[in-house]
Design an enzyme around this catalytic site. Sequence first.
Site, PDB file in Angstrom:
ATOM      1  N   LYS A  78      34.089  38.228  48.703  1.00  0.00           N
ATOM      2  CA  LYS A  78      34.622  37.431  49.816  1.00  0.00           C
ATOM      3  C   LYS A  78      34.954  38.331  51.001  1.00  0.00           C
ATOM      4  O   LYS A  78      34.670  37.985  52.148  1.00  0.00           O
ATOM      5  CB  LYS A  78      35.888  36.687  49.374  1.00  0.00           C
ATOM      6  CG  LYS A  78      35.691  35.708  48.228  1.00  0.00           C
ATOM      7  CD  LYS A  78      37.065  35.255  47.682  1.00  0.00           C
ATOM      8  CE  LYS A  78      36.941  34.589  46.330  1.00  0.00           C
ATOM      9  NZ  LYS A  78      38.262  34.489  45.659  1.00  0.00           N
TER      10      LYS A  78
ATOM     11  N   LYS B 103      44.950  39.881  44.818  1.00  0.00           N
ATOM     12  CA  LYS B 103      44.376  39.529  43.510  1.00  0.00           C
ATOM     13  C   LYS B 103      45.546  39.434  42.544  1.00  0.00           C
ATOM     14  O   LYS B 103      46.659  39.813  42.889  1.00  0.00           O
ATOM     15  CB  LYS B 103      43.374  40.596  43.053  1.00  0.00           C
ATOM     16  CG  LYS B 103      43.907  42.029  43.187  1.00  0.00           C
ATOM     17  CD  LYS B 103      42.892  43.092  42.766  1.00  0.00           C
ATOM     18  CE  LYS B 103      41.815  43.396  43.768  1.00  0.00           C
ATOM     19  NZ  LYS B 103      40.498  42.890  43.364  1.00  0.00           N
ATOM     20  N   ARG B 104      45.315  38.942  41.315  1.00  0.00           N
ATOM     21  CA  ARG B 104      46.399  38.955  40.347  1.00  0.00           C
ATOM     22  C   ARG B 104      46.924  40.376  40.164  1.00  0.00           C
ATOM     23  O   ARG B 104      46.160  41.342  40.249  1.00  0.00           O
ATOM     24  CB  ARG B 104      45.917  38.382  39.007  1.00  0.00           C
ATOM     25  CG  ARG B 104      45.710  36.889  39.031  1.00  0.00           C
ATOM     26  CD  ARG B 104      47.026  36.162  39.321  1.00  0.00           C
ATOM     27  NE  ARG B 104      47.902  36.244  38.176  1.00  0.00           N
ATOM     28  CZ  ARG B 104      48.147  35.253  37.335  1.00  0.00           C
ATOM     29  NH1 ARG B 104      47.573  34.055  37.524  1.00  0.00           N
ATOM     30  NH2 ARG B 104      48.960  35.402  36.319  1.00  0.00           N
TER      31      ARG B 104
ATOM     32  N   HIS C 285      34.119  37.264  30.150  1.00  0.00           N
ATOM     33  CA  HIS C 285      34.732  37.657  31.427  1.00  0.00           C
ATOM     34  C   HIS C 285      35.542  38.935  31.367  1.00  0.00           C
ATOM     35  O   HIS C 285      36.162  39.306  32.363  1.00  0.00           O
ATOM     36  CB  HIS C 285      35.649  36.542  31.938  1.00  0.00           C
ATOM     37  CG  HIS C 285      34.916  35.362  32.491  1.00  0.00           C
ATOM     38  ND1 HIS C 285      34.577  35.268  33.814  1.00  0.00           N
ATOM     39  CD2 HIS C 285      34.432  34.244  31.903  1.00  0.00           C
ATOM     40  CE1 HIS C 285      33.935  34.133  34.022  1.00  0.00           C
ATOM     41  NE2 HIS C 285      33.825  33.490  32.877  1.00  0.00           N
TER      42      HIS C 285
ATOM     43  N   THR D  59      35.416  38.930  42.305  1.00  0.00           N
ATOM     44  CA  THR D  59      34.761  38.083  43.305  1.00  0.00           C
ATOM     45  C   THR D  59      35.481  38.226  44.642  1.00  0.00           C
ATOM     46  O   THR D  59      34.890  37.990  45.687  1.00  0.00           O
ATOM     47  CB  THR D  59      34.771  36.599  42.882  1.00  0.00           C
ATOM     48  OG1 THR D  59      36.087  36.243  42.460  1.00  0.00           O
ATOM     49  CG2 THR D  59      33.780  36.343  41.767  1.00  0.00           C
TER      50      THR D  59
ATOM     51  N   LYS E  38      44.079  46.664  37.657  1.00  0.00           N
ATOM     52  CA  LYS E  38      43.629  46.497  39.037  1.00  0.00           C
ATOM     53  C   LYS E  38      44.246  47.539  39.972  1.00  0.00           C
ATOM     54  O   LYS E  38      43.837  47.682  41.117  1.00  0.00           O
ATOM     55  CB  LYS E  38      43.951  45.079  39.525  1.00  0.00           C
ATOM     56  CG  LYS E  38      43.078  43.989  38.873  1.00  0.00           C
ATOM     57  CD  LYS E  38      43.539  42.595  39.280  1.00  0.00           C
ATOM     58  CE  LYS E  38      42.762  41.468  38.624  1.00  0.00           C
ATOM     59  NZ  LYS E  38      41.437  41.231  39.243  1.00  0.00           N
TER      60      LYS E  38
HETATM   61  C1  LIG Z   1      38.738  35.101  44.607  1.00  0.00           C
HETATM   62  C2  LIG Z   1      40.120  34.874  44.124  1.00  0.00           C
HETATM   63  C3  LIG Z   1      40.606  35.623  43.044  1.00  0.00           C
HETATM   64  C4  LIG Z   1      39.802  36.707  42.358  1.00  0.00           C
HETATM   65  O1  LIG Z   1      40.054  37.926  43.026  1.00  0.00           O
HETATM   66  P1  LIG Z   1      39.630  39.320  42.363  1.00  0.00           P
HETATM   67  O2  LIG Z   1      39.891  40.303  43.469  1.00  0.00           O
HETATM   68  O3  LIG Z   1      38.175  39.225  42.042  1.00  0.00           O
HETATM   69  O4  LIG Z   1      40.486  39.539  41.188  1.00  0.00           O
HETATM   70  C5  LIG Z   1      41.900  35.388  42.619  1.00  0.00           C
HETATM   71  N1  LIG Z   1      42.680  34.469  43.215  1.00  0.00           N
HETATM   72  C6  LIG Z   1      42.254  33.747  44.267  1.00  0.00           C
HETATM   73  C7  LIG Z   1      43.166  32.769  44.897  1.00  0.00           C
HETATM   74  C8  LIG Z   1      40.955  33.923  44.750  1.00  0.00           C
HETATM   75  O5  LIG Z   1      40.544  33.182  45.778  1.00  0.00           O
END
Ligand SMILES: *Cc1c(COP(=O)(O)O)cnc(C)c1O
Length: 824
Positions: A670, A560-561, A369, A666, A566
Amino acid sequence: MAKTTKNASDITVLGTDAEAFRKAFTDHIHHTLARSKYTVTDHEKFLAVAYAVRDRLVDRWIKTQNTYYEKDVKRVYYLSLEFLIGRTLGNSVLNLDVESAVTEALDEIGMTLEELREQEVDAGLGNGGLGRLAACFLDSMATLELPATGMGIRYEYGMFSQKIVNGEQEEQPDNWLRLPNPWEIARPANAIKVPFYGYVVSWMDENGRLRNRWETKDYVMALPYDTPIPGYKNNTVNNLRLWSAKSADDFGLSYFNNGDYIAAVQDMELSETISKVLYPNDASMNGKELRLKQQYFLCSASLQDIIKRFKKLHNNDWKLFPEKVAIQLNDTHPAISIAEMMRILLDIENLEWDEAWDIVTHTFAYTNHTLMPEALEKWPVSLFEKLLPRHLQIIYEINARFLRMVSMKWPGDNARLARMSLIEEGGCKMVRMAYLSIVGSFAVNGVAALHSDLLKTTLFKDFYELWPEKFNNKTNGVTPRRWVRKANPAMSELITSKIGESWVKDLDDLKKLEKFAKDADFQKKFMEVKKQNKERLAKYLKATQNVDVDTNTFFDVQVKRIHEYKRQLLNILHAIHLYIQVKDGKEIMPRTIMIGGKSAPGYWMAKQIIRLANAVASIIDADPDCKGKLKMVFLENYRVSFAEKIIPAADLSEQISTAGTEASGTGNMKFALNGALTIGTLDGANVEMKEEVGDDNIFIFGLTVEEVTDLLAKGYRPRDFYEHDDDLRRVIDLITSGFFSPDHPETFKHIAEKLLSHDPYMLCADFRSYVDMQKKVADAYQDKKHWAEMAILNVARMGKFSSDRTIKQYAEEIWNAKPCSIKL
Ligand SMILES: *Cc1c(COP(=O)(O)O)cnc(C)c1O
């Protein structure tokens, strides 16, 4: 009145009409919860509905598991230290196909389904993308009718809850099991003994063979808790099995009559800490002994369980094992499974090494990952020796045999041997878990095309040269049930009104929307839905954070985190740039910038970034010149249930990691599936999203992976960019000046200093193209019809990013697992 005797089929499937649900709700309020209409709470109403829904999953659940036995199918086990599930009620109601019956029956309860959903606490047993991927995969595996089981840890405390206090992150424990979890079923009868510590005894057996046995008195019991995972509108209900640690003494398995009763009870508490808390580090490892214990706890309990199930049908017919079982390792966290399975086959089942190794290496597959060095797991040999002495021995033997093979292929190449060894030599000898995973698996995959390519040329180059056939790609996806159908009911209804509802299961069917992309009426309705979703989010933000956002402004979102790679900081630099523009009297497109996400509690720099985001937000907020033009909001406590409200409301999705750092992402998928346009770098799955939606429907900026590499090779000097770009200079100077922390002007100086001296994620290099691309975004948004067309085309062309597609590829290309339909 005596009821007429029901026939067997009536009894096996509980009623799914509204009348049956009404009765079930009142029954559960009375008999399960012992409440009357005067005393029942909103949360108990949720529980009653959840129990009624679970009852209707149970027959299918048992039938599914029975069918897997009877048909003797090949089973897939998805091993993961994280499952970031969020809420379950809405998803179960949808997948069970009882939405309308439940909705109709809710007059009995006096609450809507959405109100009830709000009562459910998130199951936050994961950090971010990796854990959420595991949850999306569970949904897709059940929907595709694959005989699959998720295995993980039932942490008593999930991902911490984030509070912003005086502009800084505070962590609060997530005691999610304080209220009953209606979805799980405890199975103490199936508890499994997990050993720790001790020593290895060796001897010669009667055949003159060297035998080993791990001797220990330290055991922890692993209690399984099972959660049903229903497929979408089919009869499959798979199992998610989460292990909870219980003292072995509770089971009367060791000393209790030694006189020191109090000490004995304290000892019990100690062993139960194993499943107490999720480690909140995303994409970094922190080397704590308890974490290694958690990993082994999951692996040992799962492997023993898997083998027990195999033996029920196949006794000791071990050659069959890889035909009947595939085990997927979600990152290296469960990699000790490889050594654990060797231990069981060698020491308990008495297999020869070669036979055991052949089985193991045809059973495991490993998903990588990350490319980030700080995330690669390494455990001190000394810790292994203490905690898992037999596993260390086995790893040494695997390594010796592996290195012999490498030296046959590359005689005399000692540098290569040192590079590829499972043991890193040096001051503190370490076990390299990624290498153990590669050597012990028949397949190794990355999570986006670019990432999988980079693995072959950088991180795992040596291993790719040895075993090119092991390496493959499985681009991530997200489940359309949760992330479109549930999160965005208004858009879902609009889509279904045009093309039917097949897209929920066959996301490629969204292609049929393309022909409406230029349709003025559809565009209007599409943008009305977006507006509704913005209002839903605005209302929630007012209620939870007491912030006002103007839904007529452009919603520019990054959730995101929080991590340096990032580049939330790049987003903040842009916000400051826009602020300067406003102060200069320039016209800008009215914009609300939203940033949200949690930092690992020990990640100092990420916490500073949260501080800066909040500080800039409050300066902008307090400045009357910004009113109606610019607003910045930090979204507190980002989690799955919050994401479901944020993402459908976004106009713009920020996916701005330094090229070559984000494995896939991911969140990016979304957002695009919910009609947000992406501003992003050519990183992770953004590359494939661009291919799908088309270059004209995505805003790509910044250095490519090659350009990053070249710039680093010739010597990156961030200060050159600062000196040659007035906008960048003004932004950085404003930070340095203390403007955003007037009471403590030094607070953010170090951020500016780091940007000018190291800037490892190359924000200075990408600033200009990011700001320019943001201007193009703003200009594009002025043409509302064209924007709507682009947004619709994004939705229509994102079908590839369904986790159903991803899982189909895992099943066909890695697991060799076949769907198994369940007949009721
Ligand atoms: C989808 C999701 C992530 C992953 O987000 P990235 O932008 O791909 O880092 C992290 N936390 C939550 C709650 C999510 O639903």
